[in-house]
Structure formats: C-alpha cells, structure tokens
Write a protein that holds these residues in place. Sequence first.
Motif, PDB file in Angstrom:
ATOM      1  N   GLN A 107       0.932  -1.420   0.024  1.00  0.00           N
ATOM      2  CA  GLN A 107       0.182   0.062  -0.033  1.00  0.00           C
ATOM      3  C   GLN A 107       0.844   1.354  -0.079  1.00  0.00           C
ATOM      4  O   GLN A 107       0.579   2.272  -0.749  1.00  0.00           O
ATOM      5  CB  GLN A 107      -0.884  -0.111   1.234  1.00  0.00           C
ATOM      6  CG  GLN A 107      -1.947   1.194   1.139  1.00  0.00           C
ATOM      7  CD  GLN A 107      -2.814   1.067   2.273  1.00  0.00           C
ATOM      8  OE1 GLN A 107      -2.784   0.145   3.295  1.00  0.00           O
ATOM      9  NE2 GLN A 107      -3.957   2.018   2.617  1.00  0.00           N
ATOM     10  N   VAL A 108       2.149   1.400   0.654  1.00  0.00           N
ATOM     11  CA  VAL A 108       3.021   2.447   0.919  1.00  0.00           C
ATOM     12  C   VAL A 108       3.491   2.741  -0.478  1.00  0.00           C
ATOM     13  O   VAL A 108       3.675   4.049  -0.963  1.00  0.00           O
ATOM     14  CB  VAL A 108       3.940   2.185   1.993  1.00  0.00           C
ATOM     15  CG1 VAL A 108       4.929   3.426   1.814  1.00  0.00           C
ATOM     16  CG2 VAL A 108       3.275   2.225   3.309  1.00  0.00           C
TER      17      VAL A 108
ATOM     18  N   GLN B  18       1.036   3.914  -2.837  1.00  0.00           N
ATOM     19  CA  GLN B  18       1.051   5.551  -2.658  1.00  0.00           C
ATOM     20  C   GLN B  18       2.232   6.364  -3.273  1.00  0.00           C
ATOM     21  O   GLN B  18       2.034   7.403  -3.963  1.00  0.00           O
ATOM     22  CB  GLN B  18       0.907   5.615  -1.273  1.00  0.00           C
ATOM     23  CG  GLN B  18      -0.376   5.374  -0.529  1.00  0.00           C
ATOM     24  CD  GLN B  18      -0.512   5.581   1.025  1.00  0.00           C
ATOM     25  OE1 GLN B  18       0.619   5.708   1.656  1.00  0.00           O
ATOM     26  NE2 GLN B  18      -1.470   5.335   1.448  1.00  0.00           N
ATOM     27  N   GLU B  19       3.505   5.927  -3.131  1.00  0.00           N
ATOM     28  CA  GLU B  19       4.577   6.489  -3.396  1.00  0.00           C
ATOM     29  C   GLU B  19       4.676   6.299  -5.086  1.00  0.00           C
ATOM     30  O   GLU B  19       5.158   7.254  -5.811  1.00  0.00           O
ATOM     31  CB  GLU B  19       5.804   5.902  -2.969  1.00  0.00           C
ATOM     32  CG  GLU B  19       5.871   6.344  -1.372  1.00  0.00           C
ATOM     33  CD  GLU B  19       7.349   5.913  -0.654  1.00  0.00           C
ATOM     34  OE1 GLU B  19       7.921   5.378  -1.454  1.00  0.00           O
ATOM     35  OE2 GLU B  19       7.156   6.297   0.419  1.00  0.00           O
TER      36      GLU B  19
ATOM     37  N   ALA C  55       1.908   6.605  -6.923  1.00  0.00           N
ATOM     38  CA  ALA C  55       1.042   7.612  -7.534  1.00  0.00           C
ATOM     39  C   ALA C  55       1.712   8.674  -7.432  1.00  0.00           C
ATOM     40  O   ALA C  55       1.516   9.620  -8.419  1.00  0.00           O
ATOM     41  CB  ALA C  55      -0.237   7.267  -6.673  1.00  0.00           C
ATOM     42  N   THR C  56       2.581   9.167  -6.297  1.00  0.00           N
ATOM     43  CA  THR C  56       3.288  10.425  -6.293  1.00  0.00           C
ATOM     44  C   THR C  56       4.258  10.309  -7.507  1.00  0.00           C
ATOM     45  O   THR C  56       4.642  11.405  -8.311  1.00  0.00           O
ATOM     46  CB  THR C  56       4.156  10.398  -5.109  1.00  0.00           C
ATOM     47  OG1 THR C  56       3.131  10.257  -3.869  1.00  0.00           O
ATOM     48  CG2 THR C  56       4.639  11.733  -5.051  1.00  0.00           C
TER      49      THR C  56
ATOM     50  N   HIS D  74       9.880   1.941   0.816  1.00  0.00           N
ATOM     51  CA  HIS D  74       9.882   3.303   0.658  1.00  0.00           C
ATOM     52  C   HIS D  74      11.034   3.896  -0.543  1.00  0.00           C
ATOM     53  O   HIS D  74      12.249   3.312  -0.412  1.00  0.00           O
ATOM     54  CB  HIS D  74      10.348   4.120   1.876  1.00  0.00           C
ATOM     55  CG  HIS D  74       9.102   4.060   3.007  1.00  0.00           C
ATOM     56  ND1 HIS D  74       8.015   4.519   2.917  1.00  0.00           N
ATOM     57  CD2 HIS D  74       9.456   3.153   4.253  1.00  0.00           C
ATOM     58  CE1 HIS D  74       7.207   4.280   3.846  1.00  0.00           C
ATOM     59  NE2 HIS D  74       8.366   3.445   4.928  1.00  0.00           N
TER      60      HIS D  74
ATOM     61  N   ASN E  84       5.695  15.055  -1.634  1.00  0.00           N
ATOM     62  CA  ASN E  84       5.054  13.824  -0.771  1.00  0.00           C
ATOM     63  C   ASN E  84       5.884  12.700  -0.566  1.00  0.00           C
ATOM     64  O   ASN E  84       5.696  11.731   0.066  1.00  0.00           O
ATOM     65  CB  ASN E  84       3.794  13.522  -1.719  1.00  0.00           C
ATOM     66  CG  ASN E  84       2.807  14.630  -1.700  1.00  0.00           C
ATOM     67  OD1 ASN E  84       2.794  15.520  -0.749  1.00  0.00           O
ATOM     68  ND2 ASN E  84       2.141  14.802  -2.748  1.00  0.00           N
TER      69      ASN E  84
END
Length: 755
Positions: free
Chosen positions: A40-41, A44-45, A47-48, A88, A109
Amino acid sequence: MAVRLAAILLLLHLTRFHAMAAAAGERRAGTIVWQQHRRQVLLQEKATLLALKRSLTLPSPSALADWNESNGDVCGLTGVACDWRRQHVIGLSLGDKNISGPVPPVIGNLTRLKSLDMSRNFLAGQIPAELSNLRGLEVLDLGHNQLSGGIPPSLSELANMYYLSLKDNQLSGPIPAVLFKNCTSLGLVDFGNNDLSGEIPLEASENILVLNLYSNMLTGKLPWWLANCTYLYLLDVEDNSLTDELPSGIIAGKRQLKYLHLSNNYRFSSHDGNTNLEPFFAAVSNCSQILGIEAGAVGMGAEWDSPGFHLRLAKLEQLSLSNNALRGMIPACIGNATSLGELDLSSNALSRSILSGIGTGLVNLYLQNNQLSGEIPANRLAECIRLLHLDLSNNSLTGEPRSGTISPQIGLCRELEVLDLSHNLLSGVLPGRLQQFPDRLKHFNLSYNDFVGHVPDTGVFADFTFLSYIGNPRLCGSVVRRNCQRHRPWYQSRKYLVAMFVCAAVLAFVLTILCAVGAWKIRDWLAAMREDMFRGRRSGGSSPVMKYKYPRITYQELIITVCSLADFKALVLPFMVKGSLERCLYAGPPAELSLVHRVNICSDIAEGVAYLHHHSPVKVIHCDLKPSNVLINDDMTVLVSDFGISRLVMSVGGVANPADVDASTANMLCGSIGYIPPEYGYGSNPATMGDVYSFGVLVMEMVTRKKPTDDMFEGGLSLHKWVKSHYHGRADAVVDQAPARMVMDQTPESFVPCA
C-alpha cells in the motif's frame, strides 16, 4: 500405568503441536498484513511518482517510459532507489534527462526521500517550498538549470542535509542566514554562477568542507567562521565584489586546504595598506596540501621580491596572480614549487630578468604585459619538456647576448602549442632550428620585434601567415610578402612608389584647399573679367555663349559651351578621343595609366573643381564627381564634365538667386553611390565640401584601382576604411601594382625625365 503415561505424553505432544501451529498461523497472518501495508505504501509513492511525471515536461514520449500504471516494480523504475526493505522510495536521480518546466511541488510527498538529483536539465521557475517536507533529505542537487527567484529559507528545515548544490542557475537575492545556521551537517555548499547578492552569512557550521560562491554579486568580507572549518578543502569566491584583506588569518593552519580561489574581487588588498605580501604567503606556506591558488585581479600590490618573502609549497600545481600591481623581480623561491604546472603572473609591473630557476614541470607560463628585460632563459625553458603555452609578449626581453635573436634551444620544447614573443626587443636572424617545432604548434607570434633576413618557407614558419611577423620591417620572403632582392635603386623601391602616390593625393588635396583659401584674392580680378566672359553672342540668339580657359592651367580642365535659343538649349563639349577616366583607369596593358599620368590627372581635376567652386561667375557644386564624368583627350587633356545634377549657388552678380536654387535638383539625392558624402543621405544641403569628399574617393580609386562599389566592400567595409586599415606599414597592399611594375621596368635614365 504404562498406558496412562503413554496417553499423557501423547496429549502433551498434541498440545505442543497445536500451539506451534497456532503461532505459525499468527506469523503468517502478520507477514501478510506487513506485505499488504508495504504494498500500500509503495502504491502511494508510485502514485506520487506518476503525478511527478505528469507535472514534468519531458523531451519525448520515450523518456521515463517505464513510469506507467502497468509496471508494478516501483523500485525498478528509472532513476528510483528504495530502502533495503523495498518499502519506501529514498532516492530519485533524474539528472541530465533534458527535463523542462518547473520543479513539481508534488515531489514533497516523497517524505522518506534522502537523495534528490535533478541537475543538468532545463528546469525553470522558483524552488518550491514543499521541498522542506523532505525532512530526511541528505543530498539536494538542482544545479545546471534555469531556476530563478530566491533561495527558500524553508530549506533550513532540512537539518540532515550535508550536500546542497544550486550552481549554474539564475537565483537572486541574499543567501538565507538561517540556512547556514540550522543545517549543521552541511559539508558541501555550491551556489556558484548565480546572481546572489548581499553578504555571506556570518554564522555557519564548522563542518563545511567545500564552499563554492563564485560568479555572483556578493559584497562585504569573508566571514571569520571559515577560520574554524578545520577540514576546509576548497574555498572559491571568485568573480564577486568582496572587500577585504587577503585572508591570511582564515587559511592559516588549514592542513586539508587544496584550492583557494579569490580572483576578480578587485577590492581585496595585501596587508599594511597594500604594501606587504609576506603575511599572506606565510599563511599559504603552512597549507602544506594546497594545489591551486588563484588570486588574479584582486588589487594586491607591494614589492614581491622583499627579503622576508618565502614560499614553501612543494605540492603547488597552479599559481595565478595576474592583473595585479606586483612590482619588483620574480622571487627566486618560486623555484621551490617543484610541482608547479601553471604560473600566471601576467599584467603586473614585474621588472628585471626572468627567473632562471623556474621549475622544469611547467605546462603553462604566462608572463605577458610586464616590464621584464634581459635574456630569455631558453636553456631552462628547454628543460620544461611538458611546456604547452609560453607567452612572454609585451615586455622588453632580448635574445642571445651576441646575436640578439631567439635561442634555438626553445625548439627543444616538443610539446609546445602556443609561443608568443611579440612586442619585445628581439633582433637578429631567425634561427633555422625553430623549423623543427612540432606540428602541434597552433599559435606562433613574433610580431613587433626587430628581426632581419629571410623568413624560411618550410617547417613551422610556413604554417603561419604574415600576421605572425608584422612589425618586423627588415624581414623578407614569401611568407611576409616582401621581396628579398638586394641593391635595388631607391627610386624603384616600394616605399618610394607608395610615397609618390601618397604625395600626389596630398598635393591634389592641398591644391584644392589653397584655391578655397585664396579665392578672395582673385575676386577683384574675376569681376573685371565678367564683362569679357559674357560679351560674345551667337548670331540669331540672345543668350550669352560662355567658353572659359583658366590662364594658369596648362590644359582646359573645364570647358563648357552653352547654347541657348528659343527652341534649343544644349551644353556643347569637344569630342574626347580616349573617353572617360573610368575607361582609361581600368584598361588593361599596354593602355594602363602610368604614375605620372595619374598624378597629372588628379592635379587637373582638382584645379577644375576649384574653378567651379571659387572662380566661376556662377558658382557651381558639381554633385556627381566620379571617373566616368572626367573625360580625357588623346594628348591627355582632362575635362570635368556632366553637370546633370549640379547645383547653382551664386548668381552672376555674386548674390544668391533663390530662383536658381529652386530650379536645381534640390529634392534629388545628389551624387552616385560610393562617391556621395554620407551627410547627403541624412538630408544635408549640397555644399562644396561634398565635391571635395567625392574628389578624395576618386583619388583613392586611382591609387588602389578599386571602385568604391566593388563586391569586396560589404558588411560596413568601405574603400576609405580599407585604405585606412592598411595605412601604418601596409600601404603597399592597397596600391595598384600596375604603375609599380611600369616604374620598375624603367631604367634610371628613362625614369629621371618622368620624375
């Protein structure tokens, strides 16, 4: 009993197995939850990153092509680096991708980012404040872009940052003091080549190793916190407006300092009122690891060869002190820098001889624009086997003691690419050994010395044009375009021919001026002649017939017959056998005009124009004087003709006649292109000085045999500018060679009568 014991053991084993199975299930469930959270993390990254790509202006669709929705390997994307858990994004390297547009704020972000490199692109606009959200950022490189505006003070919140490069942008304003104060981990700061102003912050970390602030507009002094930077490696503040003494106290004891760049801060000075260099070089000598010192154009002065001056830098490779006010002799301790590869002491006031103990490892030696004298230490220079650039120009150096010429030992510098010995006091014959210079020599200049003899046309001498030898009038040969023939009679020399042409042009011009100045002396005589001038009348007509022959002129330079009847008006001139001057001037042999003919023609034209301006009862401005309007008879009689656009200035009575002026070509552009004075093009009224200008162009055309409308005169170059550019020492390049050949072919006996 045994059966019961076996049952108990079986029950224990089953309990243990159940407990182990339950624990394994919990671990699997935890792993699944952790993997889902990591995914999930990363999503999100991802998508960034995709939002970042959409915000960038990429050079082509193929750039960052793997940054798409279908690629599930986020850590494998171009320029992306993840932590060891692959949870990350911690690194983003987008340097040199030809990306344009602003820096997207969405990059803030990526909160786990530690390194961001977007250098060598075409990013524009301001640095977004959202970068301060990257609290873990350690490396930020936005150099070599087109960023503008100020440096955001919010960058001071990046407390872990140790590398900050914003060089080669268009940033302006002051350097935020809070940035240097809060970012205590900063080790490298590079703000070079921007438009930053103000003073360098007065407080900063002692951990700075590299400080690049070159090519800005910084003022003030160097801050003293630099003295506390024990491990300072590089200090570059070139091309600013700093005002300070040479930083002896700051660099003292810096064992790790390797590069010190202070050049082009013209308000620096040496100690004791710019008279003492000893403290600075004593401090530099304690920097035992230093490799390069650049302190050119900083305003330092003083006698450099004072007794207390010492320089002990065995590892020094570059020393540049050009464009200062150093005086005296080059100190002998320069020879102690045995690793010195570049020595630049140009544009100072150094005097006396060149140091003979200079190091043999020199690659570049610049000593031009000083007051050095004495012999060039050729033997020592020959030992510099790596020497590439040698510039000793604009001094007072001499050659070998006996011959005064260049020592042939310089020819042993086999790697030499630039040799400039111009503007010195060298003399003698060029040594033939210089022909052995290697083919790699790209610049060779011996101009403005006093060399003599023949310039060899082989080897290095033939690889360069005559421009490498100008200002040496006693050199000859095909390279310098000067004949080496000896014992030529003086009257057949080029100098004599050039002098004759120049004198002829000056004589013609002076005659015109004298006629103008002396006009008032013959005014009374002209008044007495007016009645005789207009006495004759043609039968059947009532208008006067004018035919004038100036009694002081051998030929009739101006003959005009006016015939005016009721139904017929004309200007009548005799038939001229040889046609116009233009036809004669550009005729080929054997009809070419000789030197004597050209001088006589110039003189006759000048006297004819002087009559029009000052002696004619009706004063006339010719307005179109050029070779095609000058006629020549078979006996070389010269007539000024074609008054089609001439302007009447005075009436017969000597008073201005408005009717005559209005009837002239007042609204026309008076003259022909190339001969017309420039002021006519701006609307100035025609004047006698305009004819004088046209006459000057005509004389230059006769001397050079070049029309002012020749195809070579373009891009702002005109006939008179071309002649002017060759006036000093190169006049023979513009003089027509035809009369020169005719004079040289003549014997002395035949030449004397012509003269």
